[in-house]
Scaffold this motif. Sequence first.
Motif, mmCIF file in Angstrom:
data_model
loop_
_atom_site.group_PDB
_atom_site.id
_atom_site.type_symbol
_atom_site.label_atom_id
_atom_site.label_comp_id
_atom_site.label_asym_id
_atom_site.label_seq_id
_atom_site.Cartn_x
_atom_site.Cartn_y
_atom_site.Cartn_z
ATOM 1 N N ALA A 22 7.766 -6.917 -3.356
ATOM 2 C CA ALA A 22 7.023 -6.565 -2.142
ATOM 3 C C ALA A 22 7.582 -5.266 -1.555
ATOM 4 C CB ALA A 22 7.091 -7.702 -1.119
ATOM 5 N N LEU A 23 8.900 -5.130 -1.562
ATOM 6 C CA LEU A 23 9.522 -3.890 -1.082
ATOM 7 C C LEU A 23 9.185 -2.712 -1.999
ATOM 8 C CD1 LEU A 23 13.006 -5.258 0.053
ATOM 9 C CD2 LEU A 23 11.158 -4.387 1.525
ATOM 10 N N LEU A 24 9.126 -2.965 -3.303
ATOM 11 C CA LEU A 24 8.731 -1.905 -4.240
ATOM 12 C C LEU A 24 7.284 -1.466 -4.004
ATOM 13 C CD1 LEU A 24 10.373 -3.049 -7.602
ATOM 14 C CD2 LEU A 24 10.887 -0.982 -6.294
ATOM 15 N N LEU A 25 6.406 -2.402 -3.651
ATOM 16 C CA LEU A 25 5.019 -2.039 -3.335
ATOM 17 C C LEU A 25 4.986 -1.102 -2.137
ATOM 18 C CD1 LEU A 25 3.043 -5.324 -3.965
ATOM 19 C CD2 LEU A 25 2.456 -3.063 -4.837
ATOM 20 N N TRP A 26 5.775 -1.422 -1.105
ATOM 21 C CA TRP A 26 5.836 -0.539 0.056
ATOM 22 C C TRP A 26 6.397 0.819 -0.358
ATOM 23 C CZ3 TRP A 26 10.425 1.463 2.046
ATOM 24 C CH2 TRP A 26 10.238 2.333 3.118
ATOM 25 N N ALA A 85 4.827 -12.140 -4.206
ATOM 26 C CA ALA A 85 5.209 -10.763 -3.878
ATOM 27 C C ALA A 85 4.035 -10.013 -3.259
ATOM 28 C CB ALA A 85 5.699 -10.038 -5.130
ATOM 29 N N VAL A 86 2.868 -10.121 -3.876
ATOM 30 C CA VAL A 86 1.683 -9.425 -3.361
ATOM 31 C C VAL A 86 1.239 -10.044 -2.031
ATOM 32 C CG1 VAL A 86 -0.745 -8.873 -3.793
ATOM 33 C CG2 VAL A 86 0.951 -8.591 -5.613
ATOM 34 N N ALA A 87 1.277 -11.361 -1.931
ATOM 35 C CA ALA A 87 0.901 -12.022 -0.676
ATOM 36 C C ALA A 87 1.826 -11.590 0.456
ATOM 37 C CB ALA A 87 0.922 -13.535 -0.844
ATOM 38 N N LEU A 88 3.113 -11.480 0.187
ATOM 39 C CA LEU A 88 4.078 -11.029 1.183
ATOM 40 C C LEU A 88 3.773 -9.594 1.616
ATOM 41 C CD1 LEU A 88 6.666 -11.531 2.824
ATOM 42 C CD2 LEU A 88 7.968 -10.826 0.801
ATOM 43 N N TYR A 89 3.471 -8.744 0.661
ATOM 44 C CA TYR A 89 3.117 -7.349 0.942
ATOM 45 C C TYR A 89 1.861 -7.275 1.816
ATOM 46 C CZ TYR A 89 1.414 -2.618 -0.080
ATOM 47 O OH TYR A 89 0.936 -1.342 0.004
ATOM 48 N N LEU A 90 0.826 -8.021 1.443
ATOM 49 C CA LEU A 90 -0.413 -8.022 2.223
ATOM 50 C C LEU A 90 -0.195 -8.598 3.625
ATOM 51 C CD1 LEU A 90 -2.961 -9.171 -0.518
ATOM 52 C CD2 LEU A 90 -2.651 -6.856 0.401
ATOM 53 N N ALA A 91 0.623 -9.632 3.705
ATOM 54 C CA ALA A 91 0.926 -10.238 5.009
ATOM 55 C C ALA A 91 1.670 -9.257 5.906
ATOM 56 C CB ALA A 91 1.727 -11.521 4.834
ATOM 57 N N ALA A 92 2.593 -8.484 5.327
ATOM 58 C CA ALA A 92 3.324 -7.484 6.111
ATOM 59 C C ALA A 92 2.361 -6.451 6.685
ATOM 60 C CB ALA A 92 4.390 -6.814 5.251
ATOM 61 N N ALA A 120 0.211 -7.953 9.410
ATOM 62 C CA ALA A 120 0.993 -8.160 10.635
ATOM 63 C C ALA A 120 1.225 -6.854 11.399
ATOM 64 C CB ALA A 120 2.325 -8.812 10.298
ATOM 65 N N GLY A 121 0.815 -5.738 10.818
ATOM 66 C CA GLY A 121 0.935 -4.469 11.513
ATOM 67 C C GLY A 121 2.019 -3.545 11.012
ATOM 68 N N LEU A 122 2.763 -3.951 9.974
ATOM 69 C CA LEU A 122 3.782 -3.060 9.420
ATOM 70 C C LEU A 122 3.101 -1.956 8.605
ATOM 71 C CD1 LEU A 122 6.468 -5.659 8.308
ATOM 72 C CD2 LEU A 122 6.482 -4.212 10.341
ATOM 73 N N PRO A 123 3.563 -0.716 8.704
ATOM 74 C CA PRO A 123 2.920 0.408 8.012
ATOM 75 C C PRO A 123 3.280 0.470 6.528
ATOM 76 C CG PRO A 123 4.804 1.196 9.233
ATOM 77 C CD PRO A 123 4.680 -0.276 9.536
ATOM 78 N N ALA A 152 -0.960 2.695 2.019
ATOM 79 C CA ALA A 152 -1.047 4.145 1.813
ATOM 80 C C ALA A 152 -1.283 4.863 3.137
ATOM 81 C CB ALA A 152 -2.171 4.463 0.836
ATOM 82 N N GLY A 153 -0.593 5.985 3.298
ATOM 83 C CA GLY A 153 -0.743 6.783 4.509
ATOM 84 C C GLY A 153 -0.148 6.135 5.744
ATOM 85 N N GLY A 154 0.714 5.157 5.569
ATOM 86 C CA GLY A 154 1.309 4.454 6.705
ATOM 87 C C GLY A 154 0.360 3.461 7.342
ATOM 88 N N GLY A 155 -0.687 3.079 6.617
ATOM 89 C CA GLY A 155 -1.669 2.143 7.149
ATOM 90 C C GLY A 155 -1.135 0.730 7.252
ATOM 91 N N SER A 156 -1.795 -0.045 8.088
ATOM 92 C CA SER A 156 -1.425 -1.454 8.232
ATOM 93 C C SER A 156 -2.697 -2.282 8.355
ATOM 94 C CB SER A 156 -0.484 -1.656 9.417
ATOM 95 O OG SER A 156 -1.095 -1.255 10.624
ATOM 96 N N THR A 157 -2.846 -3.023 9.415
ATOM 97 C CA THR A 157 -3.934 -3.994 9.572
ATOM 98 C C THR A 157 -5.311 -3.394 9.295
ATOM 99 O OG1 THR A 157 -2.572 -5.037 11.268
ATOM 100 C CG2 THR A 157 -4.869 -5.752 11.112
ATOM 101 N N MET A 158 -5.598 -2.239 9.837
ATOM 102 C CA MET A 158 -6.923 -1.639 9.678
ATOM 103 C C MET A 158 -7.232 -1.266 8.227
ATOM 104 S SD MET A 158 -8.291 -2.110 12.500
ATOM 105 C CE MET A 158 -9.826 -1.269 12.230
ATOM 106 N N SER A 159 -6.204 -1.070 7.426
ATOM 107 C CA SER A 159 -6.434 -0.781 6.003
ATOM 108 C C SER A 159 -7.110 -1.961 5.313
ATOM 109 C CB SER A 159 -5.119 -0.466 5.291
ATOM 110 O OG SER A 159 -4.556 0.715 5.798
ATOM 111 N N LEU A 160 -6.904 -3.162 5.848
ATOM 112 C CA LEU A 160 -7.528 -4.350 5.262
ATOM 113 C C LEU A 160 -8.979 -4.498 5.696
ATOM 114 C CD1 LEU A 160 -4.521 -6.808 5.594
ATOM 115 C CD2 LEU A 160 -5.441 -5.790 3.497
ATOM 116 N N LEU A 161 -9.445 -3.555 6.506
ATOM 117 C CA LEU A 161 -10.843 -3.551 6.940
ATOM 118 C C LEU A 161 -11.554 -2.275 6.510
ATOM 119 C CD1 LEU A 161 -10.218 -4.848 10.569
ATOM 120 C CD2 LEU A 161 -10.942 -6.192 8.589
#
Length: 193
Positions: A26-30, A69-76, A79-82, A85-94
């Motif tokens: 999950a950290l590697l994905l970030w 690992a992927v679920a943890l990454y998506l959950a992060a 939850a609003g963590l950047p 890509a591009g420092g995106g968070s919650t809105m990237s999932l929309l």
Amino acid sequence: MSTKALALATQIRHLASGAVRPVAFALLLWAATAAGEIPIPGTPVPITLQTFVVMMAALMLSWRQAGAAVALYLAAGAAGLPVFAGGGSTMSLLGPSAGFLIGFLPGVIVTAMLKGRGRADGAAGTALTALRYFAATLVGGVAVVYFFGFTFQSALTGVPFMTVATASMGFVVGDLIKAAVASLTAAGLLRLR
């Protein structure tokens, strides 16, 4: 130390070691998104190393660990963590990348389930493992992820599915290279163990 205490300590150690790998991936994905992105003209989705990390997770972990690992990454990100890509968070999932991000979860699980058992019994076994890994990454890491990505992007933007797919063909060559490198790397690491 009593037998029960020893058994409990063994269980705790096993659970802890099983949790470390998904967290590491999950950290590697970030880190793959933090490393940067390359925009593709005609599509709002950039090229990152995320798909490579998803492929490696699927090839190196069990399907449960890779999915975690992927679920943890998506959950992060949700939850609003950047972390996207591009420092995106919650809105990237929309947004336009949502389907690709969400597609990582079924993609990593499908890849991990299709990879089969690796062989490290010589060059022929390693080559067959790499070929099997490559096929698994093409199905799960490319076809499944792209299907989700194209479908969501088409639905969100109102652009026909085939138009989205055609505009996104710039990703295919890169993902084929990532799939080949991931497959060769995972098969080679298996042989080193």
